[in-house]
Motif scaffolding. Structure first.
Motif, short mmCIF file in Angstrom:
data_model
loop_
_atom_site.label_atom_id
_atom_site.label_comp_id
_atom_site.label_asym_id
_atom_site.label_seq_id
_atom_site.Cartn_x
_atom_site.Cartn_y
_atom_site.Cartn_z
N VAL A 1 0.81 -1.21 0.00
CA VAL A 1 0.00 0.00 0.00
C VAL A 1 0.85 1.26 0.00
CG1 VAL A 1 -2.05 -1.03 1.05
CG2 VAL A 1 -0.26 -0.08 2.52
N LEU A 2 2.13 1.14 0.39
CA LEU A 2 2.92 2.35 0.43
C LEU A 2 4.40 2.05 0.52
CD1 LEU A 2 3.84 4.95 2.45
CD2 LEU A 2 2.24 3.87 3.96
N ASP A 3 5.19 2.90 -0.15
CA ASP A 3 6.64 2.80 -0.16
C ASP A 3 7.20 3.97 0.63
OD1 ASP A 3 9.33 2.57 -0.67
OD2 ASP A 3 9.20 3.11 -2.79
N LEU A 4 7.95 3.68 1.68
CA LEU A 4 8.46 4.72 2.58
C LEU A 4 9.82 5.27 2.17
CD1 LEU A 4 7.53 3.28 6.11
CD2 LEU A 4 6.60 5.35 5.06
N THR A 5 10.34 4.83 1.05
CA THR A 5 11.68 5.26 0.66
C THR A 5 11.85 6.78 0.66
OG1 THR A 5 11.95 3.26 -0.69
CG2 THR A 5 13.43 5.11 -1.15
N PRO A 6 10.87 7.56 0.17
CA PRO A 6 11.06 9.03 0.18
C PRO A 6 10.92 9.68 1.55
CG PRO A 6 9.44 8.32 -1.49
CD PRO A 6 9.63 7.19 -0.55
N ALA A 7 10.46 8.94 2.57
CA ALA A 7 10.19 9.52 3.89
C ALA A 7 11.48 9.58 4.70
CB ALA A 7 9.11 8.72 4.62
N ARG A 8 12.24 10.64 4.53
CA ARG A 8 13.57 10.74 5.14
C ARG A 8 13.52 10.81 6.67
NH1 ARG A 8 16.84 15.47 2.48
NH2 ARG A 8 18.42 14.62 3.91
N SER A 9 12.42 11.27 7.23
CA SER A 9 12.33 11.39 8.68
C SER A 9 11.84 10.12 9.36
CB SER A 9 11.37 12.54 9.04
OG SER A 9 11.93 13.78 8.65
N LEU A 10 11.69 9.04 8.58
CA LEU A 10 11.20 7.79 9.15
C LEU A 10 12.13 6.63 8.80
CD1 LEU A 10 7.41 8.24 8.27
CD2 LEU A 10 8.45 8.41 10.56
N PRO A 11 13.41 6.73 9.22
CA PRO A 11 14.36 5.66 8.89
C PRO A 11 14.16 4.45 9.81
CG PRO A 11 15.43 7.27 10.30
CD PRO A 11 14.04 7.80 10.01
N GLY A 12 14.55 3.29 9.33
CA GLY A 12 14.59 2.11 10.17
C GLY A 12 13.29 1.32 10.22
N ARG A 13 13.43 0.07 10.64
CA ARG A 13 12.28 -0.84 10.72
C ARG A 13 11.24 -0.35 11.70
NH1 ARG A 13 13.43 -6.68 13.11
NH2 ARG A 13 13.15 -5.51 15.05
N HIS A 14 11.68 0.18 12.85
CA HIS A 14 10.72 0.62 13.86
C HIS A 14 9.88 1.78 13.34
CE1 HIS A 14 14.09 3.30 14.24
NE2 HIS A 14 13.48 4.07 15.11
N ASN A 15 10.48 2.69 12.57
CA ASN A 15 9.70 3.79 12.03
C ASN A 15 8.77 3.32 10.92
OD1 ASN A 15 10.14 6.23 13.45
ND2 ASN A 15 12.21 6.35 12.62
N ALA A 16 9.13 2.26 10.23
CA ALA A 16 8.20 1.69 9.25
C ALA A 16 6.96 1.16 9.97
CB ALA A 16 8.89 0.57 8.48
N GLN A 17 7.17 0.55 11.13
CA GLN A 17 6.02 0.09 11.91
C GLN A 17 5.20 1.26 12.42
OE1 GLN A 17 6.63 -1.85 15.78
NE2 GLN A 17 5.20 -3.45 15.15
N ASN A 18 5.88 2.32 12.89
CA ASN A 18 5.16 3.52 13.32
C ASN A 18 4.32 4.09 12.18
OD1 ASN A 18 6.48 3.29 15.78
ND2 ASN A 18 8.04 4.80 15.28
N ALA A 19 4.90 4.10 10.98
CA ALA A 19 4.17 4.61 9.82
C ALA A 19 2.97 3.74 9.50
CB ALA A 19 5.11 4.68 8.61
N ALA A 20 3.10 2.43 9.67
CA ALA A 20 1.97 1.53 9.44
C ALA A 20 0.84 1.83 10.42
CB ALA A 20 2.42 0.07 9.58
N PHE A 21 1.18 2.09 11.67
CA PHE A 21 0.15 2.47 12.65
C PHE A 21 -0.54 3.76 12.22
CE2 PHE A 21 2.64 -0.08 15.84
CZ PHE A 21 1.63 -0.95 16.17
N ALA A 22 0.25 4.74 11.80
CA ALA A 22 -0.32 6.03 11.42
C ALA A 22 -1.23 5.89 10.19
CB ALA A 22 0.79 7.04 11.15
N TYR A 23 -0.77 5.13 9.21
CA TYR A 23 -1.57 4.92 8.01
C TYR A 23 -2.88 4.21 8.38
CZ TYR A 23 -3.01 3.18 3.42
OH TYR A 23 -3.73 2.90 2.30
N ALA A 24 -2.79 3.18 9.20
CA ALA A 24 -3.98 2.42 9.59
C ALA A 24 -4.96 3.29 10.38
CB ALA A 24 -3.58 1.20 10.42
N ALA A 25 -4.43 4.12 11.29
CA ALA A 25 -5.30 5.00 12.09
C ALA A 25 -5.99 6.02 11.19
CB ALA A 25 -4.48 5.70 13.17
#
Length: 468
Positions: A275-299
């Motif tokens: 559903v989404l590629d985080l490569t351009p999201a420079r402020s969300l590096p790392g696996r943990h931030n990918a999970q944080n982003a998944a929470f935000a997207y889902a919410a």
């Protein structure tokens, strides 16, 4: 401010006059209650009196006359032993509650058609970033959003509720222990790892406190649970009756659980589909931030934000200070401020984000120190150890190159010199402050520690990092 009804004309004891205590007193007074305040600190009591509050010594008060005790989350409810106010309250059959419970009661009395929506976030690590990220995404989508709780503004100091508003609230385990009716529309548990065990009587008590986020869920409420750890998976299992209203969020592939969200590298999948590629999201590096982003997207999607708007919000998130924050560059060396990493599990997230680092660690160690990070030591080019934990961490690191520096300025200076030398032959390098420790041996809090790191970096002549 959010006035708290239900205690009109009644005396309510308030102990602990920090940010949440004074805010709770103001909200109670605005709702018609008669708050009676007390704190062990003379200066705190003087501030309360200056605001016109009644300040009475609760050690000699008639507890039978109180409708409730509003307890500061900093005062122990059960362990290592109950605070003396808790003993007094229970002896007089007075309920013990906190500011999140007052917030819940203020919303509960509103007609259903006038109630705002609430997104609540808890977890050992990542809850502040997830809270801020959700708030940012929702605001970028045009919603009326109020962010607070355990992050930034106390929840009762947020603007009064309106039908179109969304409250995005970070809640700690201490705050959850003091709730009975908190019923968020979207309830998020990011993860669970050992922390604050002295305050909860061990891991079981800590897990039970986190699980209280889900104790009151309405018929349309959504639960988002990170399931990378055994304890959080068990909580998710207890919520399985929610059916599709339970969405598991993981960073590891699980073929037997195709539902929910999976953050694999920089890709987020839902129900097995990207559903989404985080490569351009420079402020969300790392696996943990990918999970944080998944929470935000889902919410965001649970609150009817469109896919495109949710993605746009994620890509423009500026990041939070002291959480994987790039503070500057010196030639080919980047300096990353992760001062919020106050335990080994949080430091693991940061170390896992880079193939090699010059690592600044130390402070006041938590139980277990950094022993659980040994599998990541090969990523540490050199460690620079500060604070009380320096000698213990040096023993744990063993053959991993390390230097005991004691203070932040020395650590930054030596790490920068070594990283600059390495960059001449090996290319870009990272100096990472991710202490895996509390800050209280040398700093009043992790923010002050992070600012000391930033100042030391800039004092070397580094170029400050500007988002954009």
């Amino acid at each position: 401010m959010i006035p708290v009804p239900g205690f009109e004309g009644r005396r309510v004891a308030v102990f602990g006059l920090g940010r949440s205590g004074l805010t709770a007193a103001r909200a109670l007074k605005a709702g018609g209650a008669y708050p009676i305040l007390w704190d062990d600190s003379v200066s705190s009591r003087m501030q309360a009196e200056a605001e016109g509050f009644a300040v009475e010594d609760l050690t000699v008060a008639d507890w039978a006359g109180f409708a409730a005790l509003v307890l500061s989350p900093g005062a122990p409810l059960t362990h290592p032993k109950p605070h003396w106010t808790v003993d007094r309250a229970k002896a007089a059959n007075v309920p013990v509650i906190g500011d999140i419970e007052l917030f819940a009661r203020a919303l509960a009395v509103l007609p259903e058609a006038q109630r705002p929506r609430v997104v609540a976030i808890t977890g050992t690590n990542g809850k502040s970033t997830t809270t801020a990220l959700i708030g940012w995404v929702l605001k970028q989508a045009g919603l009326t959003v109020h962010v607070g709780g355990n992050i930034g503004i106390g929840v009762l100091a947020l603007p009064p509720p309106t039908r179109e508003a969304v409250y995005v609230v970070e809640v700690s385990s201490y705050q959850l222990d003091l709730t009975t009716s908190f019923a968020p529309d979207v309830a998020i548990l990011t993860n669970i790892s050992p922390d604050h065990l002295d305050r909860h009587g061990g891991m079981d008590g800590y897990v039970a406190a986190k699980a209280r986020l889900f104790q009151v869920l309405g018929p349309n409420a959504i639960a988002l649970v990170g399931v990378d750890e055994t304890e959080s998976r068990q909580i998710a299992d207890t919520l399985s009756s929610l059916g599709p209203r339970l969405q598991r969020v993981r960073t590891l592939e699980a073929s037997d659980e195709p539902d929910g969200y999976v953050a694999l590298g920089r890709t987020i999948l839902h129900a097995g589909q990207p559903v989404l590629d985080l490569t351009p999201a420079r402020s969300l590096p790392g696996r943990h931030n990918a999970q944080n982003a998944a929470f935000a997207y889902a919410a965001a999607r649970a609150l009817s934000v469109s896919h495109d708007a949710a993605v746009k919000g994620l890509m423009t998130f500026p990041g939070l200070a002291h959480r994987m924050e790039e503070v500057g560059r010196l030639g080919a060396v980047r300096f990353i401020n992760d001062s919020k990493a106050t335990n080994a599990d949080a430091a693991r997230q940061a170390l896992s984000s880079y193939s090699s680092v010059f690592w600044i660690a130390g402070g006041r160690a938590k139980d277990g120190g950094i022993e659980d990070l040994s599998d990541l030591f090969p990523r540490v080019t050199h460690a620079y150890l500060i604070g009380e934990a320096a000698e213990d961490f040096a023993r744990t690191l063993s053959s991993t190159p390390h230097t005991i520096c004691r203070d932040m300025a020395t650590a930054v200076r030596q790490a920068a010199a070594d990283a600059t030398e390495a960059a001449e032959t090996e290319g870009a390098q990272v100096v990472l402050l991710s202490p895996a420790c509390a800050s209280f041996d040398q700093f009043p809090d992790f923010e002050a520690r992070g600012e000391a790191f930033r100042a030391a970096v800039l004092n070397l002549g580094a170029t400050p990092f500007v988002q954009g």
